[in-house]
Design a protein around this motif. Structure first.
Motif, PDB file in Angstrom:
ATOM      1  N   TRP A   1      37.900  34.965  10.391  1.00 50.93           N
ATOM      2  CA  TRP A   1      38.627  35.376   9.194  1.00 50.93           C
ATOM      3  C   TRP A   1      37.744  36.213   8.285  1.00 50.93           C
ATOM      4  N   LEU A   2      38.380  37.068   7.507  1.00 48.13           N
ATOM      5  CA  LEU A   2      37.732  37.756   6.400  1.00 48.13           C
ATOM      6  C   LEU A   2      38.434  37.316   5.125  1.00 48.13           C
ATOM      7  N   THR A   3      37.657  37.052   4.097  1.00 48.05           N
ATOM      8  CA  THR A   3      38.225  36.703   2.798  1.00 48.05           C
ATOM      9  C   THR A   3      37.188  37.031   1.736  1.00 48.05           C
ATOM     10  N   GLY A   4      37.516  36.733   0.530  1.00 43.57           N
ATOM     11  CA  GLY A   4      36.601  36.912  -0.588  1.00 43.57           C
ATOM     12  C   GLY A   4      37.064  36.049  -1.729  1.00 43.57           C
ATOM     13  N   SER A   5      36.202  35.886  -2.709  1.00 43.59           N
ATOM     14  CA  SER A   5      36.587  35.081  -3.858  1.00 43.59           C
ATOM     15  C   SER A   5      37.853  35.680  -4.487  1.00 43.59           C
ATOM     16  N   PRO A   6      38.574  34.885  -5.259  1.00 44.69           N
ATOM     17  CA  PRO A   6      39.854  35.352  -5.811  1.00 44.69           C
ATOM     18  C   PRO A   6      39.728  36.677  -6.557  1.00 44.69           C
ATOM     19  N   GLY A   7      40.705  37.535  -6.320  1.00 45.91           N
ATOM     20  CA  GLY A   7      40.762  38.849  -6.950  1.00 45.91           C
ATOM     21  C   GLY A   7      41.236  39.892  -5.952  1.00 45.91           C
ATOM     22  N   SER A   8      41.545  41.071  -6.451  1.00 44.83           N
ATOM     23  CA  SER A   8      42.016  42.135  -5.562  1.00 44.83           C
ATOM     24  C   SER A   8      40.821  42.799  -4.885  1.00 44.83           C
ATOM     25  N   ARG A   9      41.051  43.299  -3.692  1.00 43.73           N
ATOM     26  CA  ARG A   9      40.004  43.951  -2.907  1.00 43.73           C
ATOM     27  C   ARG A   9      40.568  45.211  -2.270  1.00 43.73           C
ATOM     28  N   ASP A  10      39.835  46.311  -2.388  1.00 39.85           N
ATOM     29  CA  ASP A  10      40.266  47.548  -1.748  1.00 39.85           C
ATOM     30  C   ASP A  10      40.333  47.408  -0.236  1.00 39.85           C
ATOM     31  N   TRP A  11      39.364  46.694   0.363  1.00 37.92           N
ATOM     32  CA  TRP A  11      39.370  46.563   1.824  1.00 37.92           C
ATOM     33  C   TRP A  11      40.647  45.873   2.289  1.00 37.92           C
ATOM     34  N   TYR A  12      41.123  44.908   1.513  1.00 34.01           N
ATOM     35  CA  TYR A  12      42.336  44.183   1.881  1.00 34.01           C
ATOM     36  C   TYR A  12      43.555  45.108   1.804  1.00 34.01           C
ATOM     37  N   ALA A  13      43.645  45.893   0.736  1.00 33.67           N
ATOM     38  CA  ALA A  13      44.745  46.851   0.617  1.00 33.67           C
ATOM     39  C   ALA A  13      44.701  47.864   1.765  1.00 33.67           C
ATOM     40  N   ASN A  14      43.502  48.262   2.160  1.00 32.30           N
ATOM     41  CA  ASN A  14      43.373  49.188   3.281  1.00 32.30           C
ATOM     42  C   ASN A  14      43.846  48.556   4.589  1.00 32.30           C
ATOM     43  N   VAL A  15      43.499  47.295   4.817  1.00 34.09           N
ATOM     44  CA  VAL A  15      43.934  46.607   6.042  1.00 34.09           C
ATOM     45  C   VAL A  15      45.450  46.409   6.041  1.00 34.09           C
ATOM     46  N   LEU A  16      46.024  46.141   4.879  1.00 30.89           N
ATOM     47  CA  LEU A  16      47.483  46.027   4.812  1.00 30.89           C
ATOM     48  C   LEU A  16      48.154  47.330   5.230  1.00 30.89           C
ATOM     49  N   ALA A  17      47.593  48.452   4.792  1.00 25.89           N
ATOM     50  CA  ALA A  17      48.179  49.757   5.105  1.00 25.89           C
ATOM     51  C   ALA A  17      47.850  50.214   6.527  1.00 25.89           C
ATOM     52  N   ASN A  18      46.644  49.891   6.998  1.00 21.84           N
ATOM     53  CA  ASN A  18      46.156  50.313   8.319  1.00 21.84           C
ATOM     54  C   ASN A  18      45.433  49.138   8.963  1.00 21.84           C
ATOM     55  N   PRO A  19      46.143  48.300   9.716  1.00 18.08           N
ATOM     56  CA  PRO A  19      45.540  47.057  10.224  1.00 18.08           C
ATOM     57  C   PRO A  19      44.361  47.233  11.183  1.00 18.08           C
ATOM     58  N   GLY A  20      44.257  48.358  11.847  1.00 16.07           N
ATOM     59  CA  GLY A  20      43.135  48.563  12.748  1.00 16.07           C
ATOM     60  C   GLY A  20      41.876  48.905  11.969  1.00 16.07           C
ATOM     61  N   PHE A  21      40.766  48.253  12.300  1.00 14.68           N
ATOM     62  CA  PHE A  21      39.500  48.570  11.641  1.00 14.68           C
ATOM     63  C   PHE A  21      38.350  48.289  12.593  1.00 14.68           C
ATOM     64  N   THR A  22      37.156  48.671  12.186  1.00  9.36           N
ATOM     65  CA  THR A  22      35.965  48.445  12.995  1.00  9.36           C
ATOM     66  C   THR A  22      35.142  47.334  12.374  1.00  9.36           C
ATOM     67  N   LEU A  23      34.764  46.380  13.189  1.00  4.36           N
ATOM     68  CA  LEU A  23      33.886  45.281  12.801  1.00  4.36           C
ATOM     69  C   LEU A  23      32.505  45.620  13.348  1.00  4.36           C
ATOM     70  N   HIS A  24      31.538  45.804  12.450  1.00  2.00           N
ATOM     71  CA  HIS A  24      30.184  46.203  12.839  1.00  2.00           C
ATOM     72  C   HIS A  24      29.297  44.967  12.897  1.00  2.00           C
ATOM     73  N   LEU A  25      28.738  44.721  14.070  1.00  2.00           N
ATOM     74  CA  LEU A  25      27.741  43.675  14.239  1.00  2.00           C
ATOM     75  C   LEU A  25      26.388  44.353  14.418  1.00  2.00           C
ATOM     76  N   THR A  26      25.339  43.581  14.440  1.00  2.00           N
ATOM     77  CA  THR A  26      24.000  44.148  14.536  1.00  2.00           C
ATOM     78  C   THR A  26      23.860  45.082  15.729  1.00  2.00           C
ATOM     79  N   ASP A  27      24.393  44.668  16.870  1.00  2.99           N
ATOM     80  CA  ASP A  27      24.155  45.428  18.101  1.00  2.99           C
ATOM     81  C   ASP A  27      25.400  46.042  18.726  1.00  2.99           C
ATOM     82  N   ARG A  28      26.520  46.022  18.001  1.00  4.04           N
ATOM     83  CA  ARG A  28      27.756  46.581  18.571  1.00  4.04           C
ATOM     84  C   ARG A  28      28.807  46.776  17.500  1.00  4.04           C
ATOM     85  N   ASP A  29      29.734  47.651  17.804  1.00  3.88           N
ATOM     86  CA  ASP A  29      30.907  47.874  16.963  1.00  3.88           C
ATOM     87  C   ASP A  29      32.133  47.464  17.759  1.00  3.88           C
ATOM     88  N   LEU A  30      33.014  46.699  17.140  1.00  7.48           N
ATOM     89  CA  LEU A  30      34.221  46.221  17.806  1.00  7.48           C
ATOM     90  C   LEU A  30      35.455  46.753  17.095  1.00  7.48           C
TER      91      LEU A  30
END
Length: 116
Positions: free
Chosen positions: A42-71
Motif C-alpha cells: 500500500w501507499l498512504t500518507g498522513s491525513p491531508g490531500s496529496r498530489d501523487w494521490y490525485a495523479n493516481v486517481l487520474a492515471n492509475p499506472g505509475f512506476t515504483l522505483h526500488l534501489t535496483d529496479r523500476d516496476l
C-alpha cells in the motif's frame, strides 16, 4: 511480480514513485513509504490531500522505483470504508506517530499497489 522483485520490495520501505500529472501530463517523481498489510502493498500518507494521490486517481499506472529496479504497477484507490478501516487498522498502530486511527481513515489517501 517475480519473487526476486517481491524480496526487493520487502527490504525497502522508502520508495520513489513516478506518476503522470493529472493536469500537466508530465512525469512527477516523489519519495514515499510503502506499507504491507493483509499480504498486500500500500501507499498512504498522513491525513491531508496529496498530489501523487490525485495523479493516481487520474492515471492509475505509475512506476515504483526500488534501489535496483523500476516496476510498472497500477494503483487501486481504496474508498470503501470497511476496507480502509481494516488496512489502516493494520498500518497505523505500528507507526507511533501521525494522529489517531480515525483521522487516517477519514483523511488519508490509500492506494493498493497492483502488479501488472
Amino acid at each position: 511480480m517475480t519473487e526476486d522483485a517481491r524480496r526487493a520490495l520487502e527490504r525497502q520501505q522508502t520508495v520513489e514513485i513516478t506518476t503522470i500529472g493529472r493536469r500537466s501530463g508530465q512525469p512527477r517523481r516523489i519519495e514515499t513509504w510503502r506499507y504491507l498489510a493483509d499480504g498486500r502493498y500500500w501507499l498512504t500518507g498522513s491525513p491531508g490531500s496529496r498530489d501523487w494521490y490525485a495523479n493516481v486517481l487520474a492515471n492509475p499506472g505509475f512506476t515504483l522505483h526500488l534501489t535496483d529496479r523500476d516496476l510498472r504497477v497500477r494503483g487501486r484507490a481504496v474508498t470503501d470504508p470497511g476496507e480502509r478501516a481494516r488496512v489502516f487498522g493494520a498500518i497505523v498502530p505500528g507507526l507511533g506517530w501521525g494522529g489517531s486511527l480515525e483521522s487516517w481513515i477519514d483523511g488519508s489517501p490509500l492506494v493498493e499497489i497492483q502488479f501488472d
